[in-house]
Enzyme design. Structure first.
Site, PDB file in Angstrom:
ATOM      1  N   GLU A   1      -5.228  -0.551  -8.216  1.00 25.17           N
ATOM      2  CA  GLU A   1      -4.018   0.922  -8.107  1.00 25.17           C
ATOM      3  C   GLU A   1      -2.972   0.066  -8.304  1.00 25.17           C
ATOM      4  O   GLU A   1      -2.196  -0.776  -7.882  1.00 25.17           O
ATOM      5  CB  GLU A   1      -3.169   1.770  -7.048  1.00 25.17           C
ATOM      6  CG  GLU A   1      -3.963   2.712  -7.053  1.00 25.17           C
ATOM      7  CD  GLU A   1      -3.292   3.334  -5.033  1.00 25.17           C
ATOM      8  OE1 GLU A   1      -3.358   4.213  -5.342  1.00 25.17           O
ATOM      9  OE2 GLU A   1      -3.044   2.543  -4.735  1.00 25.17           O
TER      10      GLU A   1
ATOM     11  N   ASN B   1      -4.073   5.818  -0.673  1.00 30.72           N
ATOM     12  CA  ASN B   1      -3.489   6.293   0.475  1.00 30.72           C
ATOM     13  C   ASN B   1      -3.020   7.840   0.130  1.00 30.72           C
ATOM     14  O   ASN B   1      -2.864   8.343   1.620  1.00 30.72           O
ATOM     15  CB  ASN B   1      -2.476   5.138   1.058  1.00 30.72           C
ATOM     16  CG  ASN B   1      -2.987   4.070   1.352  1.00 30.72           C
ATOM     17  OD1 ASN B   1      -3.835   4.451   2.294  1.00 30.72           O
ATOM     18  ND2 ASN B   1      -2.279   2.682   1.098  1.00 30.72           N
TER      19      ASN B   1
ATOM     20  N   SER C   1       0.808  -0.752   0.121  1.00 25.85           N
ATOM     21  CA  SER C   1       0.020   0.062   0.176  1.00 25.85           C
ATOM     22  C   SER C   1       0.876   1.148   0.005  1.00 25.85           C
ATOM     23  O   SER C   1      -0.290   2.614  -0.021  1.00 25.85           O
ATOM     24  CB  SER C   1      -0.351   0.359   0.855  1.00 25.85           C
ATOM     25  OG  SER C   1      -0.266  -0.511   2.449  1.00 25.85           O
TER      26      SER C   1
ATOM     27  N   HIS D   1      -2.430  -3.050  -5.798  1.00 26.35           N
ATOM     28  CA  HIS D   1      -3.273  -2.584  -4.478  1.00 26.35           C
ATOM     29  C   HIS D   1      -4.294  -2.452  -4.853  1.00 26.35           C
ATOM     30  O   HIS D   1      -5.074  -1.697  -5.607  1.00 26.35           O
ATOM     31  CB  HIS D   1      -2.196  -1.143  -4.299  1.00 26.35           C
ATOM     32  CG  HIS D   1      -2.513  -0.914  -3.257  1.00 26.35           C
ATOM     33  ND1 HIS D   1      -3.061   0.309  -2.482  1.00 26.35           N
ATOM     34  CD2 HIS D   1      -2.997  -1.348  -2.322  1.00 26.35           C
ATOM     35  CE1 HIS D   1      -3.590   0.769  -1.455  1.00 26.35           C
ATOM     36  NE2 HIS D   1      -3.179  -0.805  -1.060  1.00 26.35           N
TER      37      HIS D   1
HETATM   38  N1  CAA Z   1     -16.084  -9.466   2.642  1.00 26.49           N
HETATM   39  C1  CAA Z   1     -16.937  -9.815   1.449  1.00 26.49           C
HETATM   40  N2  CAA Z   1     -17.924  -8.931   1.474  1.00 26.49           N
HETATM   41  C2  CAA Z   1     -18.644  -8.086   2.085  1.00 26.49           C
HETATM   42  C3  CAA Z   1     -17.499  -8.107   3.548  1.00 26.49           C
HETATM   43  C4  CAA Z   1     -16.228  -8.881   3.640  1.00 26.49           C
HETATM   44  N3  CAA Z   1     -15.516  -8.469   4.150  1.00 26.49           N
HETATM   45  N4  CAA Z   1     -17.779  -6.549   4.137  1.00 26.49           N
HETATM   46  C5  CAA Z   1     -19.553  -6.165   3.681  1.00 26.49           C
HETATM   47  N5  CAA Z   1     -19.397  -6.614   2.668  1.00 26.49           N
HETATM   48  C6  CAA Z   1     -20.524  -6.790   1.981  1.00 26.49           C
HETATM   49  C7  CAA Z   1     -22.172  -7.347   2.402  1.00 26.49           C
HETATM   50  O1  CAA Z   1     -22.088  -8.785   2.341  1.00 26.49           O
HETATM   51  C8  CAA Z   1     -22.494  -6.483   2.177  1.00 26.49           C
HETATM   52  O2  CAA Z   1     -23.232  -6.737   0.543  1.00 26.49           O
HETATM   53  P1  CAA Z   1     -24.130  -6.870  -0.800  1.00 26.49           P
HETATM   54  O3  CAA Z   1     -25.136  -4.986  -0.496  1.00 26.49           O
HETATM   55  O4  CAA Z   1     -23.980  -7.782  -1.658  1.00 26.49           O
HETATM   56  O5  CAA Z   1     -25.957  -7.642   0.536  1.00 26.49           O
HETATM   57  C9  CAA Z   1     -22.216  -5.348   1.978  1.00 26.49           C
HETATM   58  O6  CAA Z   1     -20.846  -5.668   1.882  1.00 26.49           O
HETATM   59  C10 CAA Z   1     -22.433  -4.046   2.667  1.00 26.49           C
HETATM   60  O7  CAA Z   1     -22.833  -4.921   3.370  1.00 26.49           O
HETATM   61  P2  CAA Z   1     -23.371  -4.217   4.924  1.00 26.49           P
HETATM   62  O8  CAA Z   1     -24.187  -3.903   4.814  1.00 26.49           O
HETATM   63  O9  CAA Z   1     -22.774  -5.682   6.316  1.00 26.49           O
HETATM   64  O10 CAA Z   1     -22.086  -3.009   5.792  1.00 26.49           O
HETATM   65  P3  CAA Z   1     -22.475  -1.998   4.800  1.00 26.49           P
HETATM   66  O11 CAA Z   1     -23.086  -1.119   4.167  1.00 26.49           O
HETATM   67  O12 CAA Z   1     -22.276  -1.066   6.182  1.00 26.49           O
HETATM   68  O13 CAA Z   1     -21.210  -1.904   4.623  1.00 26.49           O
HETATM   69  C11 CAA Z   1     -18.227  -1.778   3.730  1.00 26.49           C
HETATM   70  C12 CAA Z   1     -19.311  -2.398   4.395  1.00 26.49           C
HETATM   71  C13 CAA Z   1     -18.568  -2.235   2.835  1.00 26.49           C
HETATM   72  C14 CAA Z   1     -17.664  -2.304   4.507  1.00 26.49           C
HETATM   73  C15 CAA Z   1     -18.933  -0.405   4.145  1.00 26.49           C
HETATM   74  O14 CAA Z   1     -18.666   0.716   5.797  1.00 26.49           O
HETATM   75  C16 CAA Z   1     -17.441   0.539   3.302  1.00 26.49           C
HETATM   76  O15 CAA Z   1     -17.361   0.975   2.237  1.00 26.49           O
HETATM   77  N6  CAA Z   1     -16.440   1.506   4.279  1.00 26.49           N
HETATM   78  C17 CAA Z   1     -15.480   1.962   3.843  1.00 26.49           C
HETATM   79  C18 CAA Z   1     -14.591   0.293   3.714  1.00 26.49           C
HETATM   80  C19 CAA Z   1     -13.054   1.472   2.673  1.00 26.49           C
HETATM   81  O16 CAA Z   1     -12.749   2.144   2.841  1.00 26.49           O
HETATM   82  N7  CAA Z   1     -12.043   0.641   2.093  1.00 26.49           N
HETATM   83  C20 CAA Z   1     -10.871   1.027   1.628  1.00 26.49           C
HETATM   84  C21 CAA Z   1      -9.669   1.542   2.639  1.00 26.49           C
HETATM   85  S1  CAA Z   1      -8.148   1.605   2.395  1.00 26.49           S
HETATM   86  C22 CAA Z   1      -7.718   0.116   1.675  1.00 26.49           C
HETATM   87  O17 CAA Z   1      -7.796  -1.114   1.408  1.00 26.49           O
HETATM   88  C23 CAA Z   1      -6.310   1.081   1.260  1.00 26.49           C
HETATM   89  C24 CAA Z   1      -5.091   0.293   2.509  1.00 26.49           C
HETATM   90  O18 CAA Z   1      -4.051   0.428   1.951  1.00 26.49           O
HETATM   91  C25 CAA Z   1      -4.960   0.774   3.127  1.00 26.49           C
END
Ligand code: CAA
Length: 287
Positions: A154, A192, A119, A142
């Protein structure tokens, strides 16, 4: 050469998701961890993700079984010998990653593409661990968490990455149904570089008593329509991971807004790494 067999090194938050999305589109996946139990835990996580999708009626039970049936676990790095693509998603530490890449380079077939899910670490620094020929096949790929939900890759070319390697990664991303953005090989890449100052500023606000963790997160969720608040998101990514990325950004670019906040350093030193340890800016009941 088409990418059909994928070796994924690291079965944690990113690695298990990367293995899942490849198996879901029909690739044969070998999921590697030096301790087999950890690879199996990653596969169990995939099984429960797929189970949830079946329960919601989004996936047929036979597709779940077929996807799981394409994922093997191993503690033997030499299994990379069967791969067309090796994706590395191990701990964000340059020494850990370079040691692994050197080991994989010795066993992988000449045609195999090496993609790091780093990352923040420079691709050229990681590619220095492999032989001259392989450097043309070394690339940054990424992913974002949760990988099955976030359709973005990415793509980072190192100075030796070939056009063929970039084309192969773009082709694979299209098969995965994921959008590609190309980033220069600069600290933190694109996402990031944008995200970490936001997380750091929320942490500094928390540190100085600007608001509670809940209020800061609610501010971003309702006031900015972010799916998660910044402190909750940092807990989800892992506070150790966030600290590592901020350090790379701060060391590499120098600006104050990348400096890791004191509260982050203290939480990590105390072993509170976010969701995975049950405590970070928020607390998480076990299970
Ligand atoms: N694995 C697989 N599917 C998942 C999951 C997981 N860990 N968590 C949630 N889901 C799925 C659920 O099954 C659900 O699918 P459907 O809509 O098809 O039924 C969908 O995602 C939405 O989940 P929820 O309804 O349970 O919960 P939510 O609406 O609160 O969404 C979330 C959860 C998708 C995690 C949402 O909160 C979100 O988008 N959060 C932000 C995530 C983000 O910013 N990620 C980037 C981080 S930075 C990074 O990764 C890079 C780095 O280098 C640090």
């Amino acid at each position: 050469m088409p990418i059909e067999r994928v070796f994924v090194a690291g079965a944690g938050l990113m690695g298990h998701g990367i293995a899942q999305v490849h198996a879901a589109i029909g690739k044969r996946v070998v999921l590697y961890e030096p301790e087999l139990a950890r690879a199996e835990a990653g596969r169990d996580r995939i099984a429960s993700n797929l189970e949830r999708a079946v329960a919601k009626g989004r996936l047929a039970a036979d597709e779940r079984d077929a996807t799981l049936g394409r994922i093997e676990t191993t503690a033997d790095p030499v299994r990379v010998a069967e791969a067309d693509l090796a994706v590395e998603a191990v701990f964000e530490d340059v020494d850990v990653k370079t040691a692994l890449w050197a080991q994989l380079d010795a066993a992988a077939p000449a045609h195999a593409i090496f993609a790091s899910n780093t990352s923040s670490i420079a691709i050229d620094r990681l590619a220095a661990a492999v032989g001259d020929e392989r450097r043309a096949k070394f690339v940054g790929m990424h992913f974002f968490s949760p990988v099955p939900v976030m359709p973005l890759i990415e793509l980072i070319r190192g100075s030796a990455t070939s056009d063929e390697t970039e084309a192969a990664v773009r082709g694979l991303a299209a098969e995965l149904g994921m959008q590609v953005i190309a980033s220069a090989d600069r600290p933190g890449f694109i996402v990031n570089r944008i995200l970490m100052p936001l997380l750091a500023e929320a942490m500094r606000g928390y540190e100085e008593g600007l608001g509670s963790a809940d209020d800061i997160d609610t501010g971003a969720k309702i006031g900015l329509r972010h799916p998660m608040g910044p402190l909750e998101l940092a807990d989800f990514i892992g506070l150790d991971v966030c600290l590592g990325i901020m350090r790379v950004l701060h060391d590499g670019l120098g600006q104050e807004h990348f400096r890791p906040p004191r509260v982050l350093v203290e939480l990590v030193e105390a072993g509170h790494l976010g969701q995975k340890t049950g405590r970070g800016f928020h607390t998480y009941p076990s299970g």
